[in-house]
Design a protein around this motif. Structure first.
Motif, PDB file in Angstrom:
ATOM      1  N   ASN A 114      53.430  40.531 -21.350  1.00  0.00           N
ATOM      2  CA  ASN A 114      54.601  40.027 -20.639  1.00  0.00           C
ATOM      3  C   ASN A 114      55.232  38.836 -21.361  1.00  0.00           C
ATOM      4  O   ASN A 114      56.428  38.613 -21.263  1.00  0.00           O
ATOM      5  CB  ASN A 114      54.225  39.630 -19.208  1.00  0.00           C
ATOM      6  CG  ASN A 114      55.432  39.296 -18.379  1.00  0.00           C
ATOM      7  OD1 ASN A 114      56.279  40.151 -18.125  1.00  0.00           O
ATOM      8  ND2 ASN A 114      55.530  38.048 -17.957  1.00  0.00           N
TER       9      ASN A 114
ATOM     10  N   LEU B 272      47.906  42.192 -19.808  1.00  0.00           N
ATOM     11  CA  LEU B 272      49.188  42.228 -19.096  1.00  0.00           C
ATOM     12  C   LEU B 272      49.937  40.912 -19.284  1.00  0.00           C
ATOM     13  O   LEU B 272      51.123  40.903 -19.614  1.00  0.00           O
ATOM     14  CB  LEU B 272      48.960  42.500 -17.607  1.00  0.00           C
ATOM     15  CG  LEU B 272      50.155  42.246 -16.686  1.00  0.00           C
ATOM     16  CD1 LEU B 272      51.338  43.126 -17.055  1.00  0.00           C
ATOM     17  CD2 LEU B 272      49.748  42.477 -15.232  1.00  0.00           C
TER      18      LEU B 272
ATOM     19  N   LYS C 131      53.286  47.772 -17.639  1.00  0.00           N
ATOM     20  CA  LYS C 131      52.721  46.547 -17.063  1.00  0.00           C
ATOM     21  C   LYS C 131      51.844  46.885 -15.861  1.00  0.00           C
ATOM     22  O   LYS C 131      50.790  46.283 -15.668  1.00  0.00           O
ATOM     23  CB  LYS C 131      53.826  45.572 -16.666  1.00  0.00           C
ATOM     24  CG  LYS C 131      54.523  44.950 -17.861  1.00  0.00           C
ATOM     25  CD  LYS C 131      55.594  43.985 -17.429  1.00  0.00           C
ATOM     26  CE  LYS C 131      56.313  43.392 -18.628  1.00  0.00           C
ATOM     27  NZ  LYS C 131      57.390  42.466 -18.216  1.00  0.00           N
TER      28      LYS C 131
END
Length: 172
Positions: free
Chosen positions: A29, A25, A14
């Motif tokens: 996530n 990202l 990340k």
């Protein structure tokens, strides 16, 4: 004010994605992962598996969030195919060094660019520590946003595993 790493720590991937593409990202996530369908990612995994195979300290997992390619007495080594994303690679390795320092482990870093047969030493300094801390704060803000960041077209987008996801309207 002292920075609380426990509050802001993230997986190494990340941290890397933050510097590659903030949209990537955010999607990653949220569990939207495209890496399994990417030829480039598979190539990277193959290079990683074939490089330095004789070493015993490969794939060292720290706190279930950092996966260090190689760790020896003095160094953390990250295996990369090429240096095209050198600044991103440096920041990821600096994050690893920072994290380890917070655990009381002092190391230097080395980026191993396999295709180019080139190495670069990376050392953590105070300026890098401050940049890592501000990045972690920014990552935390980004990941808490309800919507993904807007698409930014980078020169390397076409090689990204998320390319079709982001640019489906442009794909013919």
């Amino acid at each position: 004010m002292k920075f609380n790493l426990e509050e802001f720590k993230v997986q190494g991937i990340k941290f890397n994605y933050y510097f590659v593409c903030r949209r990537k990202l955010w999607l990653f996530n949220r569990g939207i992962t495209m890496e399994n369908n990417s030829e480039r990612v598979m190539q990277g995994k193959t290079v990683h598996e074939d490089s330095y195979a004789r070493l015993k300290t490969r794939e060292v997992l720290i706190d279930d969030i950092l996966r260090l390619d190689i760790m020896d007495k003095d160094f953390i080594r990250e295996i990369k195919i090429t240096s095209r994303m050198r600044d991103v690679d440096r920041m990821q390795l600096l994050y690893y060094l920072y994290y380890l320092k917070k655990l009381g482990i002092q190391k230097k870093g080395v980026l191993n660019y396999v295709k180019e047969r080139k190495n670069e030493t990376v050392e953590l300094d105070k300026e890098s520590e401050l940049k890592i801390e501000s990045t972690l704060i920014d990552i935390n803000k980004l990941l808490s946003q309800e919507n993904p960041p807007k698409i930014i077209k980078y020169p390397y987008c076409k090689k990204c595993a998320y390319y079709q996801f982001c640019f489906i309207q442009e794909v013919e």
